[in-house]
Design a protein around this motif. Structure first.
Motif, PDB file in Angstrom:
ATOM      1  N   ILE A 181      31.511  44.939  57.727  1.00 21.79           N
ATOM      2  CA  ILE A 181      32.645  45.601  56.826  1.00 21.79           C
ATOM      3  C   ILE A 181      33.712  44.554  57.257  1.00 21.79           C
ATOM      4  CG2 ILE A 181      34.500  47.080  57.030  1.00 21.79           C
ATOM      5  CD1 ILE A 181      32.205  49.314  57.256  1.00 21.79           C
ATOM      6  N   PHE A 182      33.901  44.228  58.609  1.00 19.95           N
ATOM      7  CA  PHE A 182      35.146  43.361  58.932  1.00 19.95           C
ATOM      8  C   PHE A 182      34.847  41.936  58.115  1.00 19.95           C
ATOM      9  CE2 PHE A 182      35.351  45.316  63.349  1.00 19.95           C
ATOM     10  CZ  PHE A 182      36.167  46.375  62.670  1.00 19.95           C
ATOM     11  N   GLY A 183      33.531  41.202  58.336  1.00 23.10           N
ATOM     12  CA  GLY A 183      33.359  39.973  57.532  1.00 23.10           C
ATOM     13  C   GLY A 183      33.669  40.094  56.028  1.00 23.10           C
ATOM     14  N   PHE A 184      33.092  41.066  55.368  1.00 21.99           N
ATOM     15  CA  PHE A 184      33.307  41.193  53.880  1.00 21.99           C
ATOM     16  C   PHE A 184      34.738  41.759  53.558  1.00 21.99           C
ATOM     17  CE2 PHE A 184      28.597  41.525  53.933  1.00 21.99           C
ATOM     18  CZ  PHE A 184      28.418  40.036  53.376  1.00 21.99           C
ATOM     19  N   MET A 185      35.660  42.069  54.451  1.00 23.77           N
ATOM     20  CA  MET A 185      36.900  42.381  54.236  1.00 23.77           C
ATOM     21  C   MET A 185      37.782  41.108  54.534  1.00 23.77           C
ATOM     22  SD  MET A 185      37.566  46.386  55.745  1.00 23.77           S
ATOM     23  CE  MET A 185      39.309  46.072  55.298  1.00 23.77           C
ATOM     24  N   THR A 186      37.230  39.988  55.366  1.00 24.48           N
ATOM     25  CA  THR A 186      38.004  39.121  55.709  1.00 24.48           C
ATOM     26  C   THR A 186      37.764  37.860  54.534  1.00 24.48           C
ATOM     27  OG1 THR A 186      37.917  39.516  57.945  1.00 24.48           O
ATOM     28  CG2 THR A 186      38.728  37.454  57.654  1.00 24.48           C
ATOM     29  N   LEU A 187      36.618  37.925  54.246  1.00 24.63           N
ATOM     30  CA  LEU A 187      36.147  36.858  53.298  1.00 24.63           C
ATOM     31  C   LEU A 187      36.991  36.438  52.097  1.00 24.63           C
ATOM     32  CD1 LEU A 187      34.208  34.424  52.628  1.00 24.63           C
ATOM     33  CD2 LEU A 187      32.391  36.343  51.855  1.00 24.63           C
ATOM     34  N   ILE A 194      42.038  30.115  48.385  1.00 28.04           N
ATOM     35  CA  ILE A 194      41.651  28.861  47.710  1.00 28.04           C
ATOM     36  C   ILE A 194      41.719  28.840  46.389  1.00 28.04           C
ATOM     37  CG2 ILE A 194      39.728  27.440  47.174  1.00 28.04           C
ATOM     38  CD1 ILE A 194      38.610  28.119  50.027  1.00 28.04           C
ATOM     39  N   PHE A 195      41.467  29.779  45.492  1.00 35.42           N
ATOM     40  CA  PHE A 195      41.299  29.822  44.024  1.00 35.42           C
ATOM     41  C   PHE A 195      42.639  30.401  43.277  1.00 35.42           C
ATOM     42  CE2 PHE A 195      36.854  29.664  45.598  1.00 35.42           C
ATOM     43  CZ  PHE A 195      36.602  28.508  44.959  1.00 35.42           C
ATOM     44  N   ALA A 196      43.348  31.240  44.215  1.00 34.33           N
ATOM     45  CA  ALA A 196      44.615  31.960  43.371  1.00 34.33           C
ATOM     46  C   ALA A 196      45.445  31.028  42.970  1.00 34.33           C
ATOM     47  CB  ALA A 196      44.822  33.280  44.152  1.00 34.33           C
ATOM     48  N   ALA A 197      46.056  31.112  41.758  1.00 32.53           N
ATOM     49  CA  ALA A 197      47.127  30.222  41.331  1.00 32.53           C
ATOM     50  C   ALA A 197      48.509  30.620  42.191  1.00 32.53           C
ATOM     51  CB  ALA A 197      47.548  29.997  40.065  1.00 32.53           C
ATOM     52  N   GLU A 198      48.644  31.867  42.136  1.00 37.48           N
ATOM     53  CA  GLU A 198      49.834  32.516  43.071  1.00 37.48           C
ATOM     54  C   GLU A 198      49.311  33.442  44.222  1.00 37.48           C
ATOM     55  OE1 GLU A 198      52.681  33.752  40.299  1.00 37.48           O
ATOM     56  OE2 GLU A 198      53.181  31.953  39.430  1.00 37.48           O
ATOM     57  N   VAL A 199      49.537  33.032  45.418  1.00 37.32           N
ATOM     58  CA  VAL A 199      49.109  33.812  46.283  1.00 37.32           C
ATOM     59  C   VAL A 199      50.075  34.755  46.782  1.00 37.32           C
ATOM     60  CG1 VAL A 199      48.283  34.038  48.878  1.00 37.32           C
ATOM     61  CG2 VAL A 199      47.499  32.094  47.319  1.00 37.32           C
ATOM     62  N   GLN A 200      49.864  36.082  46.939  1.00 33.17           N
ATOM     63  CA  GLN A 200      50.823  37.393  47.119  1.00 33.17           C
ATOM     64  C   GLN A 200      50.197  37.673  48.408  1.00 33.17           C
ATOM     65  OE1 GLN A 200      50.264  40.220  43.845  1.00 33.17           O
ATOM     66  NE2 GLN A 200      50.858  38.853  42.300  1.00 33.17           N
ATOM     67  N   GLU A 201      51.173  37.918  49.123  1.00 32.76           N
ATOM     68  CA  GLU A 201      50.993  38.373  50.512  1.00 32.76           C
ATOM     69  C   GLU A 201      50.336  39.987  50.819  1.00 32.76           C
ATOM     70  OE1 GLU A 201      54.235  37.807  53.331  1.00 32.76           O
ATOM     71  OE2 GLU A 201      54.261  35.514  53.054  1.00 32.76           O
ATOM     72  N   ASP A 202      50.876  40.702  49.841  1.00 32.02           N
ATOM     73  CA  ASP A 202      50.652  42.256  49.738  1.00 32.02           C
ATOM     74  C   ASP A 202      49.279  42.453  49.023  1.00 32.02           C
ATOM     75  OD1 ASP A 202      52.106  41.568  47.848  1.00 32.02           O
ATOM     76  OD2 ASP A 202      53.189  43.453  47.593  1.00 32.02           O
ATOM     77  N   ALA A 203      48.656  41.395  48.605  1.00 33.98           N
ATOM     78  CA  ALA A 203      47.428  41.593  47.923  1.00 33.98           C
ATOM     79  C   ALA A 203      46.444  42.533  48.140  1.00 33.98           C
ATOM     80  CB  ALA A 203      47.047  40.216  47.116  1.00 33.98           C
ATOM     81  N   THR A 204      45.989  43.473  47.214  1.00 34.46           N
ATOM     82  CA  THR A 204      44.829  44.254  47.683  1.00 34.46           C
ATOM     83  C   THR A 204      43.514  43.588  47.492  1.00 34.46           C
ATOM     84  OG1 THR A 204      44.447  45.169  45.725  1.00 34.46           O
ATOM     85  CG2 THR A 204      46.049  46.364  46.678  1.00 34.46           C
ATOM     86  N   LEU A 205      42.682  44.242  48.392  1.00 34.45           N
ATOM     87  CA  LEU A 205      41.305  43.737  48.215  1.00 34.45           C
ATOM     88  C   LEU A 205      40.574  43.602  46.659  1.00 34.45           C
ATOM     89  CD1 LEU A 205      38.938  42.720  49.917  1.00 34.45           C
ATOM     90  CD2 LEU A 205      37.890  45.198  50.021  1.00 34.45           C
ATOM     91  N   LYS A 206      40.974  44.525  45.862  1.00 33.51           N
ATOM     92  CA  LYS A 206      40.538  44.448  44.619  1.00 33.51           C
ATOM     93  C   LYS A 206      41.248  43.191  43.738  1.00 33.51           C
ATOM     94  CE  LYS A 206      40.589  47.118  40.273  1.00 33.51           C
ATOM     95  NZ  LYS A 206      40.994  48.564  39.653  1.00 33.51           N
ATOM     96  N   THR A 207      42.590  43.229  44.031  1.00 39.87           N
ATOM     97  CA  THR A 207      43.287  42.032  43.432  1.00 39.87           C
ATOM     98  C   THR A 207      42.756  40.765  43.860  1.00 39.87           C
ATOM     99  OG1 THR A 207      45.408  43.450  43.286  1.00 39.87           O
ATOM    100  CG2 THR A 207      45.621  40.908  43.258  1.00 39.87           C
ATOM    101  N   MET A 208      42.317  40.579  45.078  1.00 43.62           N
ATOM    102  CA  MET A 208      42.055  39.322  45.626  1.00 43.62           C
ATOM    103  C   MET A 208      40.551  39.041  44.966  1.00 43.62           C
ATOM    104  SD  MET A 208      43.063  39.156  49.581  1.00 43.62           S
ATOM    105  CE  MET A 208      42.363  40.831  50.084  1.00 43.62           C
ATOM    106  N   LEU A 209      39.594  40.037  45.172  1.00 43.46           N
ATOM    107  CA  LEU A 209      38.243  39.571  44.386  1.00 43.46           C
ATOM    108  C   LEU A 209      38.503  39.268  42.776  1.00 43.46           C
ATOM    109  CD1 LEU A 209      36.034  42.515  46.200  1.00 43.46           C
ATOM    110  CD2 LEU A 209      35.901  40.069  46.465  1.00 43.46           C
TER     111      LEU A 209
END
Length: 241
Positions: A181-187, A194-209
């Motif tokens: 769980i820790f690994g796949f929450m951190t990845l 790396i890939f997001a054009a605009e990184v948001q500090e409060d982004a949720t896991l769904k947003t990041m994926l």
């Protein structure tokens, strides 16, 4: 604010913030693989260095090391421990003691260091150091280190209690699940940075994926590869037994 009041304020703040944190749960999981002295040694050294970096360097480390690299290292460490938990054997502890003892504290140190680097407790230490100046750096460092260590030792003691009371293999199953769980929450955090054009500090896991078309396929490929490796390791372990 007097030095004593400052010390206990920082200590209790750090202690409360660490409760339920991933590193506290990580130490619980590590009890299925390592001895108490190894875990304590690796944890103490990691905590001392992390808080020294936070207090004395004021977050300089985070400026030179990209966040995505830190998160990849943390995710890799978690998944490595998850996979190797499948191979651990209680009977082997005595036979492998001489070789295992030499490297166990280092492995624990590296995992704890990478997992806690840039975490909220380290940021708390940075904030307290900035507020109180260099003249109270020793007080801030000691209070943060003791608070963090005390909270993490609760997770450690709980792990050893479960180890003595729980059925055979139960703690290893918990360790595998927690590390995975820790690994796949951190990845996703690393991929997102790396890939997001605009990184948001409060982004949720769904947003990041779902931030870019590349993140989810890469994440899914790593999940499938990890699952395949775990199945192979488990089958090999069953054959050897």
């Amino acid at each position: 604010m007097s030095s004593m009041v400052l010390f206990f304020t920082i200590l209790f703040t750090t202690f409360i913030m660490e409760m339920g944190d991933k590193t506290q749960l990580m130490l619980l999981a590590l009890t299925s693989k390592y001895k108490l002295r190894d875990i304590i040694l690796g944890t103490v050294v990691a905590i001392a260095i992390l808080n020294a970096l936070a207090v004395l360097a004021g977050g300089v480390v985070s400026k030179f090391i990209p966040l995505w690299l830190i998160k990849f290292l943390a995710a890799g460490a978690f998944l490595f421990f998850a996979a190797t938990t499948l191979l651990s054997e209680d009977d082997e502890e005595e036979n492998a003691q001489s070789s295992k003892f030499r490297f166990a504290p280092l492995a624990i140190f590296c995992t704890f260091f990478v997992a806690e680097l840039g975490d909220k407790t380290q940021l708390t230490a940075i904030n307290f150091a900035m507020d109180n100046g260099f003249e109270k750096a020793i007080i801030v460092w000691c209070a943060c280190s003791i608070g963090l260590f005390a909270a993490d030792m609760l997770g450690l003691l709980l792990g050893y209690f479960l180890k003595s009371k729980a059925p055979d293999g139960f703690l290893k199953l918990i360790a595998f699940v927690l590390f995975t769980i820790f690994g796949f929450m951190t990845l996703p955090v690393g991929l997102y940075n790396i890939f997001a054009a605009e990184v948001q500090e409060d982004a949720t896991l769904k947003t990041m994926l779902l931030s870019t078309p590349k993140v989810l396929p890469i994440f899914a490929a790593i999940v499938i590869a990890f699952a395949g490796i775990c199945i192979i390791l488990w089958r090999r372990h069953k054959r050897e037994r």
